[in-house]
Design a protein around this motif. Structure first.
Motif, PDB file in Angstrom:
ATOM      1  N   ARG A  46       0.619  -1.113   0.153  1.00 40.33           N
ATOM      2  CA  ARG A  46       0.087   0.048   0.213  1.00 40.33           C
ATOM      3  C   ARG A  46       0.735   1.214  -0.086  1.00 40.33           C
ATOM      4  NH1 ARG A  46      -3.100   1.778   5.338  1.00 40.33           N
ATOM      5  NH2 ARG A  46      -1.058   2.870   5.397  1.00 40.33           N
ATOM      6  N   ILE A  47       0.673   2.076  -1.035  1.00 43.20           N
ATOM      7  CA  ILE A  47       1.656   3.256  -1.063  1.00 43.20           C
ATOM      8  C   ILE A  47       0.873   4.466  -1.134  1.00 43.20           C
ATOM      9  CG2 ILE A  47       3.272   4.210  -2.676  1.00 43.20           C
ATOM     10  CD1 ILE A  47       3.193   1.247  -3.848  1.00 43.20           C
ATOM     11  N   THR A  48       1.351   5.253  -0.252  1.00 38.57           N
ATOM     12  CA  THR A  48       0.658   6.585   0.093  1.00 38.57           C
ATOM     13  C   THR A  48       0.947   7.567  -1.119  1.00 38.57           C
ATOM     14  OG1 THR A  48       0.610   6.489   2.443  1.00 38.57           O
ATOM     15  CG2 THR A  48       0.266   8.671   1.737  1.00 38.57           C
ATOM     16  N   VAL A  49       0.105   8.351  -1.744  1.00 35.68           N
ATOM     17  CA  VAL A  49       0.663   9.117  -2.855  1.00 35.68           C
ATOM     18  C   VAL A  49       1.369  10.193  -2.053  1.00 35.68           C
ATOM     19  CG1 VAL A  49      -0.443  11.148  -4.181  1.00 35.68           C
ATOM     20  CG2 VAL A  49      -1.533   8.679  -3.832  1.00 35.68           C
ATOM     21  N   GLY A  50       2.499  10.528  -2.592  1.00 41.00           N
ATOM     22  CA  GLY A  50       3.535  11.644  -1.929  1.00 41.00           C
ATOM     23  C   GLY A  50       3.492  12.837  -2.862  1.00 41.00           C
ATOM     24  N   THR A  51       4.669  13.589  -2.649  1.00 33.47           N
ATOM     25  CA  THR A  51       4.739  14.706  -3.527  1.00 33.47           C
ATOM     26  C   THR A  51       5.411  14.144  -4.982  1.00 33.47           C
ATOM     27  OG1 THR A  51       7.106  15.019  -3.095  1.00 33.47           O
ATOM     28  CG2 THR A  51       5.395  16.300  -1.813  1.00 33.47           C
ATOM     29  N   ARG A  52       5.511  14.919  -6.047  1.00 34.32           N
ATOM     30  CA  ARG A  52       6.162  14.582  -7.326  1.00 34.32           C
ATOM     31  C   ARG A  52       7.753  14.073  -7.075  1.00 34.32           C
ATOM     32  NH1 ARG A  52       4.917  15.128 -12.662  1.00 34.32           N
ATOM     33  NH2 ARG A  52       2.809  14.959 -12.013  1.00 34.32           N
ATOM     34  N   THR A  53       8.368  14.718  -6.211  1.00 31.94           N
ATOM     35  CA  THR A  53       9.675  14.535  -6.015  1.00 31.94           C
ATOM     36  C   THR A  53       9.663  12.849  -5.316  1.00 31.94           C
ATOM     37  OG1 THR A  53      10.275  16.561  -5.427  1.00 31.94           O
ATOM     38  CG2 THR A  53      11.956  15.256  -5.093  1.00 31.94           C
ATOM     39  N   GLU A  54       8.675  12.676  -4.250  1.00 28.32           N
ATOM     40  CA  GLU A  54       8.594  11.555  -3.555  1.00 28.32           C
ATOM     41  C   GLU A  54       8.256  10.237  -4.395  1.00 28.32           C
ATOM     42  OE1 GLU A  54       7.833  13.299   0.994  1.00 28.32           O
ATOM     43  OE2 GLU A  54       6.025  12.874  -0.407  1.00 28.32           O
ATOM     44  N   ASN A  55       7.400  10.839  -5.349  1.00 24.09           N
ATOM     45  CA  ASN A  55       6.743   9.556  -6.206  1.00 24.09           C
ATOM     46  C   ASN A  55       7.794   9.035  -7.189  1.00 24.09           C
ATOM     47  OD1 ASN A  55       4.359   9.719  -4.886  1.00 24.09           O
ATOM     48  ND2 ASN A  55       3.372  11.307  -5.951  1.00 24.09           N
ATOM     49  N   THR A  56       8.534  10.044  -7.655  1.00 24.11           N
ATOM     50  CA  THR A  56       9.545   9.808  -8.591  1.00 24.11           C
ATOM     51  C   THR A  56      10.686   8.874  -8.061  1.00 24.11           C
ATOM     52  OG1 THR A  56      10.300  12.151  -8.542  1.00 24.11           O
ATOM     53  CG2 THR A  56       9.085  11.443 -10.511  1.00 24.11           C
ATOM     54  N   ALA A  57      10.999   9.310  -6.906  1.00 27.10           N
ATOM     55  CA  ALA A  57      12.100   8.551  -6.257  1.00 27.10           C
ATOM     56  C   ALA A  57      11.563   7.103  -6.050  1.00 27.10           C
ATOM     57  CB  ALA A  57      12.326   9.455  -4.858  1.00 27.10           C
ATOM     58  N   PHE A  58      10.431   7.127  -5.635  1.00 26.51           N
ATOM     59  CA  PHE A  58       9.668   5.810  -5.412  1.00 26.51           C
ATOM     60  C   PHE A  58       9.713   4.762  -6.456  1.00 26.51           C
ATOM     61  CE2 PHE A  58       5.690   3.192  -5.939  1.00 26.51           C
ATOM     62  CZ  PHE A  58       6.063   2.086  -5.083  1.00 26.51           C
ATOM     63  N   ILE A  59       9.337   5.405  -7.725  1.00 25.93           N
ATOM     64  CA  ILE A  59       9.339   4.676  -8.858  1.00 25.93           C
ATOM     65  C   ILE A  59      10.800   4.158  -9.256  1.00 25.93           C
ATOM     66  CG2 ILE A  59       8.948   4.856 -11.437  1.00 25.93           C
ATOM     67  CD1 ILE A  59       6.397   4.389  -9.661  1.00 25.93           C
ATOM     68  N   GLN A  60      11.739   5.087  -9.178  1.00 25.01           N
ATOM     69  CA  GLN A  60      13.199   5.029  -9.474  1.00 25.01           C
ATOM     70  C   GLN A  60      13.549   3.734  -8.758  1.00 25.01           C
ATOM     71  OE1 GLN A  60      14.775   5.887 -12.029  1.00 25.01           O
ATOM     72  NE2 GLN A  60      12.967   7.247 -12.526  1.00 25.01           N
ATOM     73  N   ALA A  61      13.404   3.702  -7.424  1.00 24.25           N
ATOM     74  CA  ALA A  61      13.797   2.856  -6.352  1.00 24.25           C
ATOM     75  C   ALA A  61      13.211   1.378  -6.718  1.00 24.25           C
ATOM     76  CB  ALA A  61      13.314   2.993  -5.036  1.00 24.25           C
ATOM     77  N   LEU A  62      11.934   1.286  -7.278  1.00 23.37           N
ATOM     78  CA  LEU A  62      11.344   0.267  -7.614  1.00 23.37           C
ATOM     79  C   LEU A  62      11.727  -0.333  -8.789  1.00 23.37           C
ATOM     80  CD1 LEU A  62       8.725  -1.203  -6.497  1.00 23.37           C
ATOM     81  CD2 LEU A  62       7.303  -0.112  -8.382  1.00 23.37           C
ATOM     82  N   LYS A  63      12.251   0.375  -9.847  1.00 22.36           N
ATOM     83  CA  LYS A  63      12.959  -0.090 -10.949  1.00 22.36           C
ATOM     84  C   LYS A  63      14.221  -0.857 -10.633  1.00 22.36           C
ATOM     85  CE  LYS A  63      10.768   3.205 -14.358  1.00 22.36           C
ATOM     86  NZ  LYS A  63      11.006   4.430 -14.928  1.00 22.36           N
ATOM     87  N   LYS A  64      15.083  -0.074  -9.779  1.00 21.26           N
ATOM     88  CA  LYS A  64      16.270  -0.594  -9.459  1.00 21.26           C
ATOM     89  C   LYS A  64      16.205  -1.878  -8.828  1.00 21.26           C
ATOM     90  CE  LYS A  64      20.092   0.826  -6.464  1.00 21.26           C
ATOM     91  NZ  LYS A  64      20.239   1.337  -5.082  1.00 21.26           N
ATOM     92  N   ILE A  65      15.235  -2.073  -7.773  1.00 23.65           N
ATOM     93  CA  ILE A  65      15.097  -3.141  -7.072  1.00 23.65           C
ATOM     94  C   ILE A  65      14.770  -4.294  -7.913  1.00 23.65           C
ATOM     95  CG2 ILE A  65      13.464  -4.487  -5.342  1.00 23.65           C
ATOM     96  CD1 ILE A  65      13.388  -1.646  -3.946  1.00 23.65           C
TER      97      ILE A  65
END
Ligand SMILES: *Cc1c(COP(=O)(O)O)cnc(C)c1O
Length: 355
Positions: free
Chosen positions: A329-348
């Motif tokens: 369950r992912i809380t919607v963050g700011t644009r910066t937080e959301n892009t950081a999350f997507i980047q981290a997910l791709k890396k993982i």
């Protein structure tokens, strides 16, 4: 259906004599106050907090009543929604005898509060798309069933619950139907507060913790019939809402425009997050959301959750929860937080799973 509140209550609550505080016995604002053993000089802080606050939060309720289009007498304010939940158990449920109905997967506090109060829970799971099974729910009711807890939009799934199903419970259950609308501000669904005059067995909960951004202040709202609110007021701790919270929220209520702007941003970011997640092949499902979070199914969710923590990104692991298998369950963050999350997910997924 004719609804009678008194037989539902625990017998000793019906006759309980509540504590009357100094601020109950004299409600005027002017005078020399020698009644509550307060410090007459002020506080050690720059601001003065030496006087006990209004136990019934009249000013605050008057403003909330305007905004929510209800009467002040239909509002209870609690130290978070969690206080209202606990008070409902204490008012209605005889420990070791009565039961409540929960609809998992849902908010965890209903079950914790039931446990603390030694009240049986009967669980009727939601369907695969997180809707109610009203017939099964009504079949589970017996003469000791006091409350059905419905959460809409539901946590952790994010969807709104079909209105017709909730109406069926309100019409056919001769007990209290709680509709927890903690996330209603993120939904296009109208609030059930418009039905308070029609259904005396309805209690709607909302909170300042989510859309209003005031989680730290701890202020939850319950809306119900005047008689139901009277009961909650009788059993609450006398000064359950601090003066600081009352003042701060009163000022915040003048900023409805700012809240609406933040909600609009969050909804836009919810779309952004959904679109970015949808581009990833390994994301199996993004559940529909009427809340400020997304429930997302992805392989090895628990492993991904741990790896995200390594990246200092914290989401909620729901992978072990019934009907939420392999979901975060992912809380919607700011644009910066959301892009950081997507980047981290791709890396993982690249590094750990070669995907
Ligand atoms: C966050 C949340 C609440 C709010 O609880 P507070 O005690 O008011 O902060 C209530 N219900 C649900 C379903 C929630 O997710």
């Amino acid at each position: 259906m004719k609804f009678d509140l008194t037989p539902l209550l625990r017998p000793h609550i019906v006759n309980l004599l509540p504590y009357t505080s100094a601020r109950d016995e004299y409600t005027g604002k002017e005078g020399i106050f020698l009644d509550a053993n307060e410090n007459p000089y002020g506080s050690v802080t720059d601001e003065d907090y030496n006087r006990y606050p209004d136990p019934y939060q009249h000013e605050l309720k008057a403003e909330i009543a305007e905004i929510k289009q209800v009467k002040p007498s239909q509002i209870f304010l609690g130290n978070g929604s969690d206080e209202a939940i606990d008070l409902l158990f204490r008012a209605f449920c005889n420990p070791g005898k009565d039961n409540v109905i929960l609809l998992p997967p849902t908010y965890g506090m209903y079950e914790v509060s039931a446990g603390i109060n030694d009240v049986e829970t009967r669980k009727i799971p939601l369907t695969a798309d997180f809707q109610l099974q009203p017939n099964l729910i009504l079949q589970a009711v017996d003469e000791n069933t006091k409350i059905i807890f419905v959460c809409s939009p539901n946590n952790p799934s994010g969807n709104k619950v079909d209105r017709e199903d909730i109406l069926k419970l309100l019409q056919e259950f001769n007990g209290l139907v709680v509709v927890d609308e903690a996330y209603i501000d993120f939904s296009d669904e109208p609030s059930f507060t418009t039905l308070l005059n029609e259904y005396k067995n309805l209690l709607v909960m909302q909170t300042f913790s989510k859309a209003w951004g005031l989680a730290s202040l701890r202020l939850g709202m319950a809306f119900a019939s005047k008689d139901m609110i009277k009961i909650l007021n009788r059993i609450k701790p006398p000064y359950n809402i601090s003066g600081l919270t009352q003042q701060t929220v009163l000022a915040a209520l003048k900023n409805v425009d700012k809240v609406n702007a933040m909600i609009a941003d969050i909804l836009q970011e919810r779309d952004y997050l959904r679109n970015e997640l949808a581009k990833l092949d390994y994301v199996e499902k993004i559940h529909p959301s009427h809340a400020n979070f997304l429930l997302v199914k992805m392989p090895n969710a628990s492993h991904v959750y741990d790896d995200l923590i390594e990246e200092k990104i914290i989401v909620r692991n729901r992978a072990k929860v019934q009907l939420c298998e392999e979901c975060l369950r992912i809380t919607v963050g700011t644009r910066t937080e959301n892009t950081a999350f997507i980047q981290a997910l791709k890396k993982i997924y690249t590094e750990s799973f070669n995907l």
